[in-house]
Design a protein around this motif. Structure first.
Motif, PDB file in Angstrom:
ATOM      1  N   SER A   3       0.808  -1.216   0.000  1.00  0.00           N
ATOM      2  CA  SER A   3       0.000   0.000   0.000  1.00  0.00           C
ATOM      3  C   SER A   3       0.844   1.269   0.000  1.00  0.00           C
ATOM      4  CB  SER A   3      -0.945   0.004   1.207  1.00  0.00           C
ATOM      5  OG  SER A   3      -0.201   0.129   2.417  1.00  0.00           O
ATOM      6  N   ILE A   4       2.074   1.184   0.494  1.00  0.00           N
ATOM      7  CA  ILE A   4       2.939   2.369   0.522  1.00  0.00           C
ATOM      8  C   ILE A   4       3.912   2.369  -0.654  1.00  0.00           C
ATOM      9  CG2 ILE A   4       2.750   2.582   3.018  1.00  0.00           C
ATOM     10  CD1 ILE A   4       5.494   1.330   3.296  1.00  0.00           C
ATOM     11  N   GLY A   5       3.672   1.486  -1.615  1.00  0.00           N
ATOM     12  CA  GLY A   5       4.458   1.510  -2.828  1.00  0.00           C
ATOM     13  C   GLY A   5       5.632   0.566  -2.865  1.00  0.00           C
ATOM     14  N   VAL A   6       5.772  -0.274  -1.868  1.00  0.00           N
ATOM     15  CA  VAL A   6       6.860  -1.239  -1.853  1.00  0.00           C
ATOM     16  C   VAL A   6       6.340  -2.551  -2.424  1.00  0.00           C
ATOM     17  CG1 VAL A   6       8.530  -2.500  -0.445  1.00  0.00           C
ATOM     18  CG2 VAL A   6       7.916  -0.147   0.140  1.00  0.00           C
ATOM     19  N   ASN A   7       6.968  -3.019  -3.483  1.00  0.00           N
ATOM     20  CA  ASN A   7       6.523  -4.260  -4.118  1.00  0.00           C
ATOM     21  C   ASN A   7       7.014  -5.437  -3.281  1.00  0.00           C
ATOM     22  OD1 ASN A   7       5.498  -6.135  -5.856  1.00  0.00           O
ATOM     23  ND2 ASN A   7       7.133  -5.919  -7.375  1.00  0.00           N
ATOM     24  N   SER A   8       6.280  -5.732  -2.232  1.00  0.00           N
ATOM     25  CA  SER A   8       6.702  -6.768  -1.290  1.00  0.00           C
ATOM     26  C   SER A   8       6.335  -8.146  -1.796  1.00  0.00           C
ATOM     27  CB  SER A   8       6.070  -6.522   0.078  1.00  0.00           C
ATOM     28  OG  SER A   8       6.346  -7.588   0.943  1.00  0.00           O
ATOM     29  N   ARG A   9       7.260  -9.083  -1.680  1.00  0.00           N
ATOM     30  CA  ARG A   9       6.985 -10.490  -1.972  1.00  0.00           C
ATOM     31  C   ARG A   9       6.955 -11.280  -0.667  1.00  0.00           C
ATOM     32  NH1 ARG A   9       8.232 -12.388  -6.995  1.00  0.00           N
ATOM     33  NH2 ARG A   9       7.293 -14.304  -6.179  1.00  0.00           N
ATOM     34  N   MET A  10       6.551 -10.627   0.409  1.00  0.00           N
ATOM     35  CA  MET A  10       6.535 -11.265   1.717  1.00  0.00           C
ATOM     36  C   MET A  10       5.444 -12.330   1.766  1.00  0.00           C
ATOM     37  SD  MET A  10       6.390  -9.355   5.404  1.00  0.00           S
ATOM     38  CE  MET A  10       6.664 -10.239   6.930  1.00  0.00           C
ATOM     39  N   ALA A  11       5.796 -13.493   2.286  1.00  0.00           N
ATOM     40  CA  ALA A  11       4.809 -14.570   2.422  1.00  0.00           C
ATOM     41  C   ALA A  11       3.788 -14.213   3.491  1.00  0.00           C
ATOM     42  CB  ALA A  11       5.509 -15.876   2.762  1.00  0.00           C
TER      43      ALA A  11
END
Length: 394
Positions: free
Chosen positions: A94-102
Motif C-alpha cells: 500500500s505504501i508503494g513497496v513491491n513486497s513479496r513477503m509470504a
C-alpha cells in the motif's frame, strides 16, 4: 582489725555477678555460638539463603505466577506474529513497496511460529525446573490462548483454527522439548531469545519469492443404491429443500462449513447449469460439461465475488479463492439390475500453498467426508422415493 574480719560477704556476691557474661535485651533471642570461637561470616550468611532455595526447588508461591505468565506471554507472542504475518505484506504494497513477503499460509508462519512459541514458553519457566510432562503440555496452553485470541480479534475463523490446531499443538510441544534440552547443556541469554522470536518474520521475507505450488487432486467415491438409475438421476438433478436432518454429520460441518440447501439443474441461453445454494447465503453455479440422460452428468464450478458473503468462510479456505478451488465433478450411474444402481462420483480440487505437505491431506480428508455425505443423501432420497411412476422421466 584484720583483713578477714573486715571482709563483707555482699562484696563477694557482687564480684561473682560481675564475672558472668552480661546479656543485653537486644541479644536475648540471638543464638549463642558455642563452637569455641567466633562464628564465621559464611556460617552467618548461610541461613538467609535457605528460604529462596526452597522456593526454587519446590515451586512455592514465588514461582507459581510463572505457570500462567509463561503461557500467556507465549500466546501473546503467537498472536503478534499472526497479526504481522497478515498485515505486513499488504501494508508494504500500500505504501508503494513491491513486497513479496509470504503470508499466513506459509512455512514461516505455520511451521516456525508454534516451535518458537513453545520454546519461549518453556524458557520463561526455566527457574521452576518443570517436569518433562509440563514441558510438553504447557505450550498447549499458550497455543490455545493464541487461537482464542485470533478468533476474538477476527483474524481467523473457526474453520482455520480447527484445521491448524493439530499442527500447532504438536510443533509447540516440539519447541518446548528442544528448549528444555538446550537449557540442560548451556545457558540461554536474552539476546538468544530475541533472535529466535524474529525467525518467523525473517522466514516470511525469505519465503516470499517462492511460488506456491498448485496441486490438483481427485476424490473418487461410490455407493450402491437400491433404486433404478432414473430414480437416482432425478434426485441428483433436482435436489430441493435439503433439510439438516437429512445430512449425516461431517467434519466439515462441525468446524463451520455451511451445509447445502439445494442443487438444481436448469437450462439457460448459455446452456445447462447447476445452481447450488448453501446455508448463510452461499451460492454458486456449475456449468454442465457432459450429460448422458440417466447415465452421466458432469459440471465445472464457477464462483463469483459474492458467492461467499463475508463471515461465511475463512479467506484461506474459501472455494474459488487463492488457496482452494473446485474443478469438475462427475456422476456416473451404472445399472446393476432393475432395482439397484452403482453411483460413482469423481471430484477434482486444487490446493495452492507452500505447505501442501499438510494442506493437501487435510483438504482430502474434508473432501472425502463431504462427498460421502452427498452420496448418502442421494441414496436415502432415491430409496425412499419408491418406484418411478409411468410416464416420461423428470
Amino acid at each position: 582489725m584484720s583483713a578477714d574480719q573486715n571482709h563483707d560477704p555482699s562484696q563477694d556476691q557482687q564480684n561473682h555477678h560481675s564475672n558472668e557474661p552480661s546479656i543485653h535485651p537486644r541479644n536475648a533471642l540471638q543464638p549463642v555460638h558455642t563452637g569455641g570461637g567466633p562464628a564465621s561470616t559464611s556460617e552467618q550468611a548461610a541461613e538467609p539463603q535457605q528460604q529462596p532455595q526452597q522456593a526454587l526447588d519446590g515451586g512455592d508461591t514465588p514461582m507459581a505466577p510463572l505457570y500462567w505468565i509463561a503461557p500467556l506471554t507465549g500466546g501473546l507472542y503467537g498472536l503478534a506474529i499472526r497479526y504481522l504475518a497478515g498485515w505486513a505484506g499488504p501494508f508494504l504494497q500500500s505504501i508503494g513497496v513491491n513486497s513479496r513477503m509470504a503470508g499466513v499460509m506459509s512455512i514461516g508462519f505455520i511451521m516456525l511460529t508454534p516451535v518458537i512459541l513453545g520454546a519461549l514458553t518453556v524458557y520463561l519457566l526455566r527457574n521452576t525446573r518443570p517436569s518433562w510432562m509440563a514441558t510438553f503440555f504447557t505450550p498447549w496452553i499458550a497455543t490455545a490462548l493464541m487461537m482464542m485470541g485470533s478468533m476474538l480479534t477476527l483474524m481467523e475463523g473457526s474453520i482455520c483454527v480447527v484445521i491448524l490446531s493439530p499442527v500447532f499443538l504438536v510443533l509447540s510441544s516440539l519447541g518446548g522439548l528442544l528448549m528444555r534440552a538446550i537449557l540442560n547443556v548451556m545457558e540461554v541469554q536474552g539476546r538468544h531469545i530475541g533472535g529466535l522470536a524474529v525467525l518467523p518474520l525473517l522466514a516470511l521475507v525469505v519465503e516470499g519469492p517462492v511460488t506456491p505450488q498448485d496441486r490438483w487432486q481427485r476424490i473418487e467415491r461410490s455407493t450402491v443404491v437400491a433404486a433404478a438409475p432414473q430414480r437416482v438421476w432425478n434426485e441428483i438433478v433436482q435436489a430441493r429443500d435439503i433439510r439438516r436432518e437429512e445430512l449425516k454429520p461431517t467434519l466439515a460441518h462441525l468446524i463451520g462449513v455451511p451445509r447445502p440447501v439445494e442443487g438444481i439443474n436448469h437450462t439457460t441461453a448459455q446452456g445447462e447449469v447447476r445452481e447450488s445454494r448453501w446455508e448463510r447465503g452461499v451460492h454458486f453455479r456449475g456449468r454442465v460439461t457432459d450429460r448422458v440422460e440417466g447415465r452421466t452428468l458432469a459440471w465445472r464450478y464457477e464462483f463469483s465475488p459474492d458467492s461467499f458473503p463475508p463471515g461465511t468462510m475463512d479467506d484461506h479456505v474459501v472455494l474459488g479463492g487463492q488457496y482452494l478451488d473446485l474443478g469438475e465433478t462427475r456422476f456416473t450411474l451404472t445399472p446393476i439390475d432393475a432395482d439397484h444402481t452403482r453411483l460413482d462420483v469423481v471430484a477434482h480440487y486444487r490446493v495452492t500453498s507452500t505447505i501442501n505437505v499438510y494442506a493437501v491431506p487435510v483438504a482430502d480428508l474434508l473432501g472425502r467426508d463431504f462427498v460421502d455425505m452427498l452420496l448418502d443423501l442421494y441414496r436415502r432420497r432415491s430409496e425412499a422415493a419408491g418406484p418411478l411412476a409411468s410416464g416420461p422421466p423428470a
